[in-house]
Write a protein that holds these residues in place. Structure first.
Motif, PDB file in Angstrom:
ATOM      1  N   GLU A 116       0.748  -1.326   0.109  1.00 56.02           N
ATOM      2  CA  GLU A 116       0.036   0.132  -0.039  1.00 56.02           C
ATOM      3  C   GLU A 116       0.966   1.299   0.040  1.00 56.02           C
ATOM      4  OE1 GLU A 116      -3.561   2.032   2.718  1.00 56.02           O
ATOM      5  OE2 GLU A 116      -2.857  -0.072   3.069  1.00 56.02           O
ATOM      6  N   ALA A 117       1.919   1.188   0.977  1.00 60.15           N
ATOM      7  CA  ALA A 117       2.943   2.322   0.703  1.00 60.15           C
ATOM      8  C   ALA A 117       3.526   2.549  -0.559  1.00 60.15           C
ATOM      9  CB  ALA A 117       3.859   2.265   1.944  1.00 60.15           C
ATOM     10  N   GLU A 118       3.738   1.595  -1.257  1.00 62.20           N
ATOM     11  CA  GLU A 118       4.550   1.604  -2.513  1.00 62.20           C
ATOM     12  C   GLU A 118       3.706   1.898  -3.660  1.00 62.20           C
ATOM     13  OE1 GLU A 118       7.744  -1.128  -3.264  1.00 62.20           O
ATOM     14  OE2 GLU A 118       8.239  -0.915  -1.023  1.00 62.20           O
ATOM     15  N   GLY A 119       2.264   1.730  -3.354  1.00 61.49           N
ATOM     16  CA  GLY A 119       1.274   1.904  -4.523  1.00 61.49           C
ATOM     17  C   GLY A 119       1.085   0.838  -5.346  1.00 61.49           C
ATOM     18  N   VAL A 120       1.495  -0.403  -4.600  1.00 57.85           N
ATOM     19  CA  VAL A 120       1.480  -1.642  -5.423  1.00 57.85           C
ATOM     20  C   VAL A 120      -0.172  -2.075  -5.187  1.00 57.85           C
ATOM     21  CG1 VAL A 120       2.143  -3.888  -6.111  1.00 57.85           C
ATOM     22  CG2 VAL A 120       3.800  -2.122  -5.332  1.00 57.85           C
ATOM     23  N   SER A 121      -0.923  -2.375  -6.646  1.00 60.59           N
ATOM     24  CA  SER A 121      -2.241  -2.761  -6.270  1.00 60.59           C
ATOM     25  C   SER A 121      -2.401  -4.398  -6.598  1.00 60.59           C
ATOM     26  CB  SER A 121      -3.190  -1.958  -7.394  1.00 60.59           C
ATOM     27  OG  SER A 121      -2.921  -2.293  -8.634  1.00 60.59           O
ATOM     28  N   ALA A 122      -3.598  -4.939  -6.312  1.00 64.70           N
ATOM     29  CA  ALA A 122      -3.663  -6.099  -6.652  1.00 64.70           C
ATOM     30  C   ALA A 122      -3.511  -6.368  -8.297  1.00 64.70           C
ATOM     31  CB  ALA A 122      -5.123  -6.876  -6.177  1.00 64.70           C
ATOM     32  N   GLU A 123      -4.044  -5.338  -9.199  1.00 64.74           N
ATOM     33  CA  GLU A 123      -3.786  -5.575 -10.454  1.00 64.74           C
ATOM     34  C   GLU A 123      -2.342  -5.662 -11.107  1.00 64.74           C
ATOM     35  OE1 GLU A 123      -6.775  -5.525 -12.373  1.00 64.74           O
ATOM     36  OE2 GLU A 123      -7.889  -5.162 -10.572  1.00 64.74           O
ATOM     37  N   ASP A 124      -1.444  -4.955 -10.151  1.00 64.42           N
ATOM     38  CA  ASP A 124      -0.251  -5.159 -10.528  1.00 64.42           C
ATOM     39  C   ASP A 124       0.396  -6.419 -10.172  1.00 64.42           C
ATOM     40  OD1 ASP A 124      -0.149  -2.232 -11.108  1.00 64.42           O
ATOM     41  OD2 ASP A 124       0.366  -1.775  -9.104  1.00 64.42           O
ATOM     42  N   VAL A 125       0.033  -6.785  -9.025  1.00 65.58           N
ATOM     43  CA  VAL A 125       0.343  -8.397  -8.764  1.00 65.58           C
ATOM     44  C   VAL A 125      -0.011  -9.152  -9.884  1.00 65.58           C
ATOM     45  CG1 VAL A 125       0.310 -10.142  -7.132  1.00 65.58           C
ATOM     46  CG2 VAL A 125       0.568  -7.814  -6.246  1.00 65.58           C
ATOM     47  N   VAL A 126      -1.255  -9.314 -10.174  1.00 64.66           N
ATOM     48  CA  VAL A 126      -1.415 -10.219 -11.126  1.00 64.66           C
ATOM     49  C   VAL A 126      -0.866 -10.138 -12.349  1.00 64.66           C
ATOM     50  CG1 VAL A 126      -3.695 -10.845 -12.276  1.00 64.66           C
ATOM     51  CG2 VAL A 126      -4.080 -10.492 -10.032  1.00 64.66           C
ATOM     52  N   ARG A 127      -0.775  -8.946 -12.848  1.00 68.21           N
ATOM     53  CA  ARG A 127      -0.113  -8.812 -14.098  1.00 68.21           C
ATOM     54  C   ARG A 127       1.347  -9.300 -14.308  1.00 68.21           C
ATOM     55  NH1 ARG A 127      -0.703  -3.763 -14.386  1.00 68.21           N
ATOM     56  NH2 ARG A 127       1.260  -2.953 -13.333  1.00 68.21           N
TER      57      ARG A 127
END
Length: 327
Positions: A307-318
């Motif tokens: 959350e602090a680094e702005g990583v979303s679930a969409e980023d992880v899936v990609r």
């Protein structure tokens, strides 16, 4: 059964899907992604969570799909003062007969639209949870089976948090798909404006029956999935749990919990339904990729570091689909 024979069966049994989609298009402009995913949920027997800002035709789409299938439709508007009895039903005392009788709630329908599902408190969510998982509800001391098919299509507004109750992870996991519904294109919005400001509003007519849908769901279960594709599905899910061991060191520490085993089951079934919609009797890795984000995005719990680094679930899936080797 060989793949060629299975292809012929799928082509025959999936023909009605084109008619249904065309009929939905008479009412709904665009939103192909949303319509297709709702149909995948119906074919695979999975619940669908639709997330999007107001005015994107989420409710209208669900109602229109129901009209094309001659299915029983029920809409429940979730509010903070909603009670479990308002959803599943309650026991009523009849003074004339001096007996208690059960009054069944709106959850007894083929397609249940849970509108703004995150506005109801935990006790209502728990009542809906039994219906979603067990396909049954308990009223008093009696258990009632829900109709078949039974699919919950829930909506929630991502931009308004005041007066809402975040869905518990256990309930989110029961949704086969979570959709992120976006805005229409400029041309589509112009068409929406023209349609909705006319004196005569278009409506959908039945194009399939529940018997056809039930038969199609049986065929979807028979769609061929190669052993290598099955391994690919498991590799994708395990990459969300063990990113460092799967070549995703940049995601180490970004996830508290990866996707559950329900994700593997949902990916398998949803990929079969995706192939069925394309009149194919076999699943390819592209089917898994196409449906992967919708199956995985709501099943991962990200860390505070993400959350602090702005990583979303969409980023992880990609990243997962970029790194995991395709068979």
């Amino acid at each position: 059964m060989d793949v060629r024979a299975l292809n012929e069966i799928v082509a025959q049994e999936s023909a009605f899907i084109d008619d249904v989609t065309a009929e939905i298009g008479k009412v709904i402009v665009g939103q192909t992604y949303m319509v297709e995913r709702i149909l995948i949920g119906l074919l695979a027997g999975g619940h669908v969570l639709l997330e999007g800002v107001p005015g994107l035709a989420k409710t209208l789409t669900v109602k229109t799909v129901c009209e094309t299938l001659e299915a029983n439709f029920s809409r429940i508007q979730f509010t903070p003062d909603l009670l479990p009895a308002d959803v599943i039903g309650t026991v009523i005392y009849n003074a004339k007969t001096a007996e208690f009788t059960s009054k069944l709630g709106p959850v007894f329908a083929n397609l249940v639209l849970a509108d703004e599902v995150n506005r109801a408190p935990a006790k209502v969510q728990s009542a809906l949870l039994e219906a979603m998982q067990e396909r049954q509800v308990t009223i008093g001391d009696t258990t009632y089976q829900l109709p078949d098919p039974f699919v919950v299509l829930a909506t929630q507004n991502p931009i308004e948090q005041e007066g809402t109750y975040p869905l518990p992870e256990a309930q989110l996991d029961r949704f086969m798909l979570m959709l992120r519904v976006g805005y229409p294109s400029r041309a589509e919005e112009r068409q929406v404006m023209d349609r909705m400001t006319q004196s005569h509003q278009a409506s959908a007519s039945p194009r399939a029956t529940l018997a056809q849908l039930a038969k199609a769901r049986g065929v979807v279960r028979d769609v061929y999935v190669d052993e290598r594709v099955k391994d690919y599905i498991v590799d994708v899910v395990f990459a969300t749990r063990e990113p460092s061991e799967r070549g995703l060191r940049d995601l180490a520490g970004m996830m508290e919990y990866g996707a559950s085993p329900r994700a593997s089951i949902a990916l398998n079934l949803a990929a079969r339904a995706h192939a069925f919609l394309r009149h194919r009797g076999y699943v390819t890795p592209e089917d898994v990729k196409a449906i992967g984000a919708d199956v995985l995005r709501h099943r991962m719990v990200l860390s505070y570091e993400a959350e602090a680094e702005g990583v979303s679930a969409e980023d992880v899936v990609r990243r997962v689909f970029e790194v995991v080797e395709v068979p």
